[in-house]
Scaffold this motif. Structure first.
Motif, PDB file in Angstrom:
ATOM      1  N   ARG A 112       0.801  -1.221   0.000  1.00  0.00           N
ATOM      2  CA  ARG A 112       0.000   0.000   0.000  1.00  0.00           C
ATOM      3  C   ARG A 112       0.838   1.278   0.000  1.00  0.00           C
ATOM      4  O   ARG A 112       0.309   2.371   0.030  1.00  0.00           O
ATOM      5  N   GLY A 113       2.151   1.132  -0.054  1.00  0.00           N
ATOM      6  CA  GLY A 113       3.038   2.287   0.019  1.00  0.00           C
ATOM      7  C   GLY A 113       2.842   3.268  -1.117  1.00  0.00           C
ATOM      8  O   GLY A 113       2.725   4.475  -0.900  1.00  0.00           O
ATOM      9  N   LEU A 114       2.789   2.765  -2.345  1.00  0.00           N
ATOM     10  CA  LEU A 114       2.618   3.673  -3.473  1.00  0.00           C
ATOM     11  C   LEU A 114       1.200   4.236  -3.536  1.00  0.00           C
ATOM     12  O   LEU A 114       0.994   5.324  -4.059  1.00  0.00           O
ATOM     13  N   LEU A 115       0.242   3.529  -2.986  1.00  0.00           N
ATOM     14  CA  LEU A 115      -1.111   4.079  -2.869  1.00  0.00           C
ATOM     15  C   LEU A 115      -1.088   5.279  -1.922  1.00  0.00           C
ATOM     16  O   LEU A 115      -1.716   6.310  -2.171  1.00  0.00           O
ATOM     17  N   LEU A 116      -0.318   5.153  -0.863  1.00  0.00           N
ATOM     18  CA  LEU A 116      -0.139   6.267   0.071  1.00  0.00           C
ATOM     19  C   LEU A 116       0.561   7.445  -0.621  1.00  0.00           C
ATOM     20  O   LEU A 116       0.134   8.587  -0.495  1.00  0.00           O
ATOM     21  N   VAL A 117       1.611   7.159  -1.371  1.00  0.00           N
ATOM     22  CA  VAL A 117       2.317   8.213  -2.117  1.00  0.00           C
ATOM     23  C   VAL A 117       1.356   8.883  -3.093  1.00  0.00           C
ATOM     24  O   VAL A 117       1.312  10.103  -3.213  1.00  0.00           O
ATOM     25  N   ASP A 118       0.544   8.089  -3.791  1.00  0.00           N
ATOM     26  CA  ASP A 118      -0.410   8.629  -4.755  1.00  0.00           C
ATOM     27  C   ASP A 118      -1.422   9.549  -4.070  1.00  0.00           C
ATOM     28  O   ASP A 118      -1.833  10.558  -4.636  1.00  0.00           O
ATOM     29  N   THR A 119      -1.808   9.221  -2.856  1.00  0.00           N
ATOM     30  CA  THR A 119      -2.770  10.032  -2.116  1.00  0.00           C
ATOM     31  C   THR A 119      -2.146  11.328  -1.596  1.00  0.00           C
ATOM     32  O   THR A 119      -2.772  12.386  -1.648  1.00  0.00           O
ATOM     33  N   LEU A 120      -0.914  11.251  -1.113  1.00  0.00           N
ATOM     34  CA  LEU A 120      -0.285  12.406  -0.473  1.00  0.00           C
ATOM     35  C   LEU A 120       0.379  13.365  -1.449  1.00  0.00           C
ATOM     36  O   LEU A 120       0.413  14.566  -1.205  1.00  0.00           O
ATOM     37  N   ALA A 121       0.945  12.852  -2.529  1.00  0.00           N
ATOM     38  CA  ALA A 121       1.720  13.687  -3.449  1.00  0.00           C
ATOM     39  C   ALA A 121       0.812  14.409  -4.437  1.00  0.00           C
ATOM     40  O   ALA A 121      -0.268  13.927  -4.786  1.00  0.00           O
ATOM     41  N   VAL A 122       1.274  15.570  -4.874  1.00  0.00           N
ATOM     42  CA  VAL A 122       0.588  16.302  -5.932  1.00  0.00           C
ATOM     43  C   VAL A 122       0.684  15.494  -7.228  1.00  0.00           C
ATOM     44  O   VAL A 122      -0.267  15.406  -7.993  1.00  0.00           O
ATOM     45  N   ASP A 123       1.844  14.883  -7.465  1.00  0.00           N
ATOM     46  CA  ASP A 123       2.076  14.039  -8.628  1.00  0.00           C
ATOM     47  C   ASP A 123       3.247  13.125  -8.313  1.00  0.00           C
ATOM     48  O   ASP A 123       4.065  13.429  -7.442  1.00  0.00           O
ATOM     49  N   TRP A 124       3.340  11.996  -9.022  1.00  0.00           N
ATOM     50  CA  TRP A 124       4.477  11.104  -8.871  1.00  0.00           C
ATOM     51  C   TRP A 124       4.609  10.264 -10.131  1.00  0.00           C
ATOM     52  O   TRP A 124       3.689  10.186 -10.934  1.00  0.00           O
ATOM     53  N   LYS A 131      16.105   2.790 -12.008  1.00  0.00           N
ATOM     54  CA  LYS A 131      15.082   3.802 -12.265  1.00  0.00           C
ATOM     55  C   LYS A 131      15.073   4.816 -11.138  1.00  0.00           C
ATOM     56  O   LYS A 131      15.676   4.607 -10.089  1.00  0.00           O
ATOM     57  N   THR A 132      14.355   5.897 -11.381  1.00  0.00           N
ATOM     58  CA  THR A 132      14.130   6.935 -10.379  1.00  0.00           C
ATOM     59  C   THR A 132      12.630   7.051 -10.161  1.00  0.00           C
ATOM     60  O   THR A 132      11.875   7.227 -11.121  1.00  0.00           O
ATOM     61  N   VAL A 133      12.207   6.919  -8.929  1.00  0.00           N
ATOM     62  CA  VAL A 133      10.809   7.147  -8.565  1.00  0.00           C
ATOM     63  C   VAL A 133      10.778   8.542  -7.947  1.00  0.00           C
ATOM     64  O   VAL A 133      11.554   8.853  -7.056  1.00  0.00           O
ATOM     65  N   TRP A 134       9.892   9.389  -8.467  1.00  0.00           N
ATOM     66  CA  TRP A 134       9.828  10.775  -8.010  1.00  0.00           C
ATOM     67  C   TRP A 134       8.411  11.109  -7.542  1.00  0.00           C
ATOM     68  O   TRP A 134       7.443  10.461  -7.956  1.00  0.00           O
ATOM     69  N   ALA A 135       8.353  12.092  -6.678  1.00  0.00           N
ATOM     70  CA  ALA A 135       7.059  12.598  -6.196  1.00  0.00           C
ATOM     71  C   ALA A 135       7.222  14.072  -5.881  1.00  0.00           C
ATOM     72  O   ALA A 135       8.310  14.524  -5.519  1.00  0.00           O
ATOM     73  N   GLU A 136       6.143  14.811  -6.043  1.00  0.00           N
ATOM     74  CA  GLU A 136       6.126  16.223  -5.671  1.00  0.00           C
ATOM     75  C   GLU A 136       5.057  16.416  -4.609  1.00  0.00           C
ATOM     76  O   GLU A 136       3.912  16.013  -4.792  1.00  0.00           O
ATOM     77  N   CYS A 137       5.472  17.033  -3.501  1.00  0.00           N
ATOM     78  CA  CYS A 137       4.563  17.288  -2.383  1.00  0.00           C
ATOM     79  C   CYS A 137       4.389  18.787  -2.212  1.00  0.00           C
ATOM     80  O   CYS A 137       5.348  19.556  -2.313  1.00  0.00           O
ATOM     81  N   ALA A 138       3.170  19.190  -1.937  1.00  0.00           N
ATOM     82  CA  ALA A 138       2.852  20.609  -1.779  1.00  0.00           C
ATOM     83  C   ALA A 138       3.507  21.160  -0.518  1.00  0.00           C
ATOM     84  O   ALA A 138       3.508  20.520   0.528  1.00  0.00           O
ATOM     85  N   THR A 139       4.068  22.370  -0.647  1.00  0.00           N
ATOM     86  CA  THR A 139       4.604  23.071   0.516  1.00  0.00           C
ATOM     87  C   THR A 139       3.673  24.190   0.947  1.00  0.00           C
ATOM     88  O   THR A 139       3.868  24.789   1.987  1.00  0.00           O
ATOM     89  N   GLY A 151      -1.812  15.782  -2.960  1.00  0.00           N
ATOM     90  CA  GLY A 151      -1.376  16.969  -2.242  1.00  0.00           C
ATOM     91  C   GLY A 151      -2.181  17.192  -0.983  1.00  0.00           C
ATOM     92  O   GLY A 151      -2.482  18.301  -0.604  1.00  0.00           O
ATOM     93  N   CYS A 152      -2.513  16.121  -0.314  1.00  0.00           N
ATOM     94  CA  CYS A 152      -3.308  16.170   0.906  1.00  0.00           C
ATOM     95  C   CYS A 152      -2.705  17.175   1.886  1.00  0.00           C
ATOM     96  O   CYS A 152      -1.509  17.191   2.089  1.00  0.00           O
TER      97      CYS A 152
END
Length: 158
Positions: A112-124, A134-142, A152-153
């Motif tokens: 469920r880790g990437l589901l959590l990332v998908d919920t919290l991040a603006v994009d990934w 590979k590189t896994v990236w995510a952007e989180c709102a500040t 972007g929860c």
């Protein structure tokens, strides 16, 4: 007598570090990311800090659990993009397998880790890197912002 300064010094807005592909390495990545976010003005207990640290923890954990190649480490890169109001998180490992966006098996304990990332991040997402892996990236709102994907929860999940 020295010449007067014409420009004020600017604080670095990036952080990059390699870590051993171990549980200890993943923990250190999370702790150093938390420290760096605080240095950038996103203190512990704020939505921006706590969300980004949780995403770093998930991606670093995945690099150790699923992206580990014996004798190879993983890398963490952070960039504080104040203009866009996001912190970009990148975790690079040398394993060729790519994570997939799929629903976790309800009978399994993990997944469920990437589901959590998908919920919290603006994009990934995931991108190839030079060499293996590979590189896994995510952007989180500040800052509070709306996301077209619903991510972007701005409130903690706990």
């Amino acid at each position: 007598m020295s010449a007067p300064r014409t420009q004020s010094p600017t604080q670095a807005r990036t952080f990059a570090q390699r870590f051993s592909a171990t549980r200890r390495g993943a923990r250190l990545a999370r702790l150093l990311a938390a420290h760096q976010l605080t240095e950038w003005g996103h203190p512990h207990g704020t939505d921006a800090h706590d969300t980004a640290v949780l995403v770093v923890a998930e991606l670093a954990s995945n690099a150790v659990l699923h992206g580990r190649v014996p004798g190879r480490d993983f890398a963490l890169f952070l960039r504080n993009d104040e203009g866009r109001g996001v912190v970009r998180i990148e975790v690079t490992d040398t394993h060729p397998a790519r994570p997939v966006r799929s629903a976790p098996d309800p009978e399994e304990d993990g997944g469920r880790g990437l589901l959590l990332v998908d919920t919290l991040a603006v994009d990934w997402g995931v991108r190839d890197r030079l060499g293996p892996g590979k590189t896994v990236w995510a952007e989180c709102a500040t800052a509070r912002q709306a996301s077209p994907r619903g991510g972007g929860c701005t409130r903690p999940l706990w």
